[in-house]
Design a protein around this motif. Structure first.
Motif, PDB file in Angstrom:
ATOM      1  N   UNK A 182      -9.195 -13.899  -5.801  1.00  0.00           N
ATOM      2  CA  UNK A 182      -8.430 -13.089  -4.860  1.00  0.00           C
ATOM      3  C   UNK A 182      -7.909 -11.856  -5.597  1.00  0.00           C
ATOM      4  N   UNK A 183      -8.553 -10.703  -5.439  1.00  0.00           N
ATOM      5  CA  UNK A 183      -8.123  -9.505  -6.168  1.00  0.00           C
ATOM      6  C   UNK A 183      -6.714  -9.054  -5.804  1.00  0.00           C
ATOM      7  N   UNK A 210       0.807  -1.217   0.000  1.00  0.00           N
ATOM      8  CA  UNK A 210       0.000   0.000   0.000  1.00  0.00           C
ATOM      9  C   UNK A 210       0.840   1.266   0.000  1.00  0.00           C
ATOM     10  N   UNK A 211       2.164   1.121   0.038  1.00  0.00           N
ATOM     11  CA  UNK A 211       3.017   2.292   0.031  1.00  0.00           C
ATOM     12  C   UNK A 211       3.190   2.943   1.386  1.00  0.00           C
ATOM     13  N   UNK A 212       2.822   2.253   2.463  1.00  0.00           N
ATOM     14  CA  UNK A 212       2.955   2.798   3.815  1.00  0.00           C
ATOM     15  C   UNK A 212       4.347   2.564   4.401  1.00  0.00           C
ATOM     16  N   UNK A 225      -7.259   1.428  -4.096  1.00  0.00           N
ATOM     17  CA  UNK A 225      -6.890   1.875  -5.450  1.00  0.00           C
ATOM     18  C   UNK A 225      -5.406   1.673  -5.748  1.00  0.00           C
ATOM     19  N   UNK A 226      -4.564   1.842  -4.728  1.00  0.00           N
ATOM     20  CA  UNK A 226      -3.128   1.636  -4.918  1.00  0.00           C
ATOM     21  C   UNK A 226      -2.842   0.158  -5.192  1.00  0.00           C
ATOM     22  N   UNK A 227      -3.549  -0.726  -4.492  1.00  0.00           N
ATOM     23  CA  UNK A 227      -3.306  -2.166  -4.630  1.00  0.00           C
ATOM     24  C   UNK A 227      -3.836  -2.716  -5.952  1.00  0.00           C
ATOM     25  N   UNK A 286     -13.357   4.260  -8.126  1.00  0.00           N
ATOM     26  CA  UNK A 286     -13.219   3.902  -6.712  1.00  0.00           C
ATOM     27  C   UNK A 286     -14.032   4.862  -5.847  1.00  0.00           C
ATOM     28  N   UNK A 287     -14.865   4.303  -4.977  1.00  0.00           N
ATOM     29  CA  UNK A 287     -15.719   5.095  -4.094  1.00  0.00           C
ATOM     30  C   UNK A 287     -15.318   4.808  -2.645  1.00  0.00           C
ATOM     31  N   UNK A 288     -14.615   5.731  -1.970  1.00  0.00           N
ATOM     32  CA  UNK A 288     -14.225   5.486  -0.577  1.00  0.00           C
ATOM     33  C   UNK A 288     -15.403   5.660   0.366  1.00  0.00           C
ATOM     34  N   UNK A 289     -15.492   4.773   1.343  1.00  0.00           N
ATOM     35  CA  UNK A 289     -16.575   4.819   2.333  1.00  0.00           C
ATOM     36  C   UNK A 289     -15.952   4.693   3.722  1.00  0.00           C
TER      37      UNK A 289
END
Length: 241
Positions: A188-189, A80-82, A131-133, A141-144
């Protein structure tokens, strides 16, 4: 009795928990809070276990160089880039398998591949960097910000699909009195995450991880872990690490 009860010179580090809904609630309830208590084998208090919204918990973990974060893994931090250059982390053994599934409504085609998501509106957990993955696959992409709200907007048709970890989605739809929506249990996405505790690399945290790993082995070998999952309606063969 937790393994570290016999090591008074060793202390449980501050653990930030990335809460965002009913499975990991700020009031201490939910599957992941219960699972932390079960696996750690100790009474968690606000002194060493803090549930905060995802982004705030990650900021706290990054600032406190003696702390840990849960539920997470080093692989996830990298994907995830963290993970930033120069940072040094250690992690526990796997506590749980947590596959991601893509759910649709009854009147839609089941998602089997990234190509099936093209042109779709996909709900995901705010802060989780889905979205990064998944990358640029032609999806909106819809963040909730809450996992129950995410399930509800799928039902109302605001989005075409939602992506969620298991067993999280199981408990969310259970709370709504609904079965799991249609999905491909074999798609498995992203590689199946293994839930762990990730810590900054310090001498105390190395001791903590060593003792915690020993307890995880005991729970698995004794059958307690499998029984704990079965009591929650989960198949140990699917979720045990």
């Amino acid at each position: 009795m937790p393994s570290w009860a016999h090591h008074p010179e060793f202390k449980v580090p501050h653990i930030f928990a990335t809460g965002w809904g009913i499975t990991l609630d700020a009031d201490g309830s939910g599957f992941y809070n219960d699972y932390a208590r079960f696996t750690l084998g100790t009474d968690l208090s606000n002194k060493n276990y803090l549930v905060a919204p995802y982004k705030r918990a990650m900021r706290g973990f990054k600032r406190d160089k003696s702390s840990c974060v849960y539920p997470k893994s080093i692989d996830t931090l990298m994907r995830t880039g963290d993970w930033e250059e120069g940072e040094s982390f250690i992690e526990s053994a796997a506590m749980l398998r947590s596959p991601l599934r893509v759910f649709t409504r009854d009147d839609m085609t089941i998602i089997h591949s990234p190509a099936d998501l093209t042109g779709k509106r996909l709900a995901y957990a705010l802060g989780s960097k889905i979205p990064h993955s998944l990358g640029d696959i032609g999806v909106e992409y819809i963040p909730v910000a809450d996992e129950v709200d995410k399930a509800k907007i799928l039902d109302t048709g605001t989005v075409d699909a939602m992506i969620a970890n298991m067993p999280d989605a199981f408990f969310v739809f259970q709370s709504l009195g609904q079965p799991l929506p249609p999905h491909d249990p074999h798609y498995d996405p992203i590689p199946v995450p293994r839930i762990r505790i990730v810590c900054h690399d310090t001498p105390n945290n190395r001791d903590f991880i060593a003792q915690f790993n020993h307890r995880l082995q005991e729970l698995a070998a004794s059958g307690e872990m499998a029984e704990h999952l079965r009591e929650l309606g989960l198949d140990p063969a699917e979720f045990m690490p």
